[in-house]
Design a protein around this motif. Structure first.
Motif, mmCIF file in Angstrom:
data_model
loop_
_atom_site.group_PDB
_atom_site.id
_atom_site.type_symbol
_atom_site.label_atom_id
_atom_site.label_comp_id
_atom_site.label_asym_id
_atom_site.label_seq_id
_atom_site.Cartn_x
_atom_site.Cartn_y
_atom_site.Cartn_z
ATOM 1 N N PHE A 15 30.007 4.952 30.279
ATOM 2 C CA PHE A 15 30.394 5.128 28.785
ATOM 3 C C PHE A 15 29.267 6.197 28.086
ATOM 4 N N SER A 16 28.291 6.511 28.817
ATOM 5 C CA SER A 16 27.263 7.092 28.412
ATOM 6 C C SER A 16 27.785 8.819 28.460
ATOM 7 N N ARG A 17 27.147 9.543 27.469
ATOM 8 C CA ARG A 17 27.268 10.986 27.384
ATOM 9 C C ARG A 17 26.785 11.411 28.570
ATOM 10 N N PRO A 18 27.484 12.806 29.252
ATOM 11 C CA PRO A 18 26.806 13.465 30.169
ATOM 12 C C PRO A 18 25.480 13.966 29.737
ATOM 13 N N PHE A 19 24.828 14.701 30.714
ATOM 14 C CA PHE A 19 23.715 15.463 30.459
ATOM 15 C C PHE A 19 23.946 16.644 29.525
ATOM 16 N N VAL A 20 23.447 16.723 28.291
ATOM 17 C CA VAL A 20 23.880 17.701 27.389
ATOM 18 C C VAL A 20 22.291 18.660 26.912
ATOM 19 N N TRP A 21 21.396 18.203 27.652
ATOM 20 C CA TRP A 21 20.083 18.933 26.879
ATOM 21 C C TRP A 21 20.122 20.446 27.256
ATOM 22 N N ARG A 22 19.657 21.231 26.366
ATOM 23 C CA ARG A 22 19.379 22.736 26.704
ATOM 24 C C ARG A 22 18.087 22.882 27.333
ATOM 25 N N PRO A 23 17.717 23.988 27.664
ATOM 26 C CA PRO A 23 16.465 24.192 28.586
ATOM 27 C C PRO A 23 15.262 23.997 27.506
ATOM 28 N N ARG A 24 15.550 24.353 26.434
ATOM 29 C CA ARG A 24 14.157 24.231 25.632
ATOM 30 C C ARG A 24 14.155 22.994 25.160
ATOM 31 N N GLN A 25 14.726 22.030 25.039
ATOM 32 C CA GLN A 25 14.761 20.639 25.012
ATOM 33 C C GLN A 25 13.995 20.040 26.050
ATOM 34 N N MET A 26 14.412 20.332 27.304
ATOM 35 C CA MET A 26 13.664 19.659 28.795
ATOM 36 C C MET A 26 12.299 20.224 28.840
ATOM 37 N N THR A 27 11.966 21.508 28.513
ATOM 38 C CA THR A 27 10.572 21.971 28.360
ATOM 39 C C THR A 27 9.702 21.356 27.257
ATOM 40 N N ALA A 28 10.203 21.343 26.154
ATOM 41 C CA ALA A 28 9.463 20.760 24.852
ATOM 42 C C ALA A 28 9.156 19.064 25.303
ATOM 43 N N LEU A 29 10.042 18.585 26.013
ATOM 44 C CA LEU A 29 9.776 17.116 26.453
ATOM 45 C C LEU A 29 8.351 16.940 27.262
ATOM 46 N N PHE A 30 8.298 17.877 28.391
ATOM 47 C CA PHE A 30 7.019 17.814 28.808
ATOM 48 C C PHE A 30 5.712 18.215 28.074
ATOM 49 N N GLU A 31 6.015 19.188 27.431
ATOM 50 C CA GLU A 31 4.887 19.536 26.305
ATOM 51 C C GLU A 31 4.536 18.276 25.539
ATOM 52 N N SER A 32 5.306 17.809 24.871
ATOM 53 C CA SER A 32 4.879 16.346 24.361
ATOM 54 C C SER A 32 4.300 15.403 25.320
ATOM 55 N N ILE A 33 4.655 15.135 26.473
ATOM 56 C CA ILE A 33 4.114 14.119 27.173
ATOM 57 C C ILE A 33 2.586 14.760 27.738
ATOM 58 N N GLU A 34 2.576 15.950 27.867
ATOM 59 C CA GLU A 34 1.088 16.724 27.988
ATOM 60 C C GLU A 34 0.070 16.430 26.961
ATOM 61 N N ASP A 35 0.808 16.460 25.883
ATOM 62 C CA ASP A 35 -0.336 16.507 24.566
ATOM 63 C C ASP A 35 -0.301 15.143 24.080
ATOM 64 N N GLY A 36 0.483 13.818 24.783
ATOM 65 C CA GLY A 36 0.153 12.524 24.616
ATOM 66 C C GLY A 36 1.156 12.187 23.204
ATOM 67 N N TYR A 37 2.070 12.741 22.791
ATOM 68 C CA TYR A 37 2.794 12.421 21.887
ATOM 69 C C TYR A 37 4.017 11.484 22.403
ATOM 70 N N PRO A 38 4.232 10.567 21.278
ATOM 71 C CA PRO A 38 5.429 9.723 21.491
ATOM 72 C C PRO A 38 6.704 10.450 21.897
#
Length: 227
Positions: A15-38
């Motif tokens: 019942f969950s939505r399918p994967f809908v993220w755009r490429p920029r959202q994906m790269t931004a996730l890793f940028e936040s992880i590297e910066d230690g952001y929540p």
């Protein structure tokens, strides 16, 4: 968390939505992880009974649920979890498929103080040698292979800087911790209510996605009532 997804112990309900993220959202996730952001917590549901779930996450097939072990279903965090799993665990053999580019994210080394994005998709072309493939971060063998790539393009102090940067990126990703909220028990109807409310603040659920969740709930409850 990644290992539990790979084993089938953490799954995404149908019942969950399918994967809908755009490429920029994906790269931004890793940028936040590297910066230690929540990046927000994951909400996992542990029902008493198994429920229908997707057979792949992040473009990677996952095995059936392990027998006799608790199974968790993602109520909030599918997009983040799929991005992490799909990019960090993508097999090299899968890179030839038509949509594999989505999961090929690289960390560009040597940007120093540049304002350019550190994480990028390679698209249909081969990535430059100074782009660290994220799929090599969790695999020691693949990371060592990438080190050899760097030794072929740099020498001396430049090589040391690139190697140090690659190690630092690897550790920041591997050491990152994601908070988890566990919902224990409850019916499929309650689970879909939690899912709908959690997702109402982000990208709005489409009418079809809401209908899918309610159809699943109605079908599950009817089956339970008739049993």
């Amino acid at each position: 968390m990644i290992e539990k997804v790979a084993s089938g112990a953490i799954r995404v309900p149908l019942f969950s939505r399918p994967f809908v993220w755009r490429p920029r959202q994906m790269t931004a996730l890793f940028e936040s992880i590297e910066d230690g952001y929540p990046i927000g917590s994951l909400v996992l549901w542990e029902p008493a009974d198994e429920v229908e779930s997707m057979n792949e996450i992040g473009g990677i097939p996952i095995p059936p649920p392990p027998p006799g072990l608790p199974i968790c279903y993602v109520l909030d965090g599918h997009q983040r979890l799929a991005t992490l799993f799909g990019c960090l665990r993508a097999p090299a053999s899968a890179q030839a498929s038509a949509d594999a580019w989505m999961w090929r994210i690289y960390r560009v080394l040597g940007l120093r103080l540049s304002r350019e994005s550190r994480y990028r998709h390679s698209g249909p072309v081969e990535a430059p040698p100074h782009w660290l493939p994220l799929r090599s971060v969790l695999r020691t063998k693949d990371f060592l292979s990438y080190q050899r790539v760097l030794t072929g393009i740099a020498r001396g102090e430049e090589l040391e800087e690139l190697l140090h940067e690659a190690y630092d990126v690897s550790h920041r990703i591997k050491d990152y911790r994601i908070p988890v909220v566990r919902v224990i028990g409850g019916s499929p109807s309650q689970a879909t209510t939690v899912f709908s409310r959690l997702n109402s603040a982000g990208l709005s659920l489409t009418v079809d996605e809401q209908a899918t969740a309610h159809e699943y709930t109605d079908g599950s409850e009817s089956a339970q009532d008739s049993g």
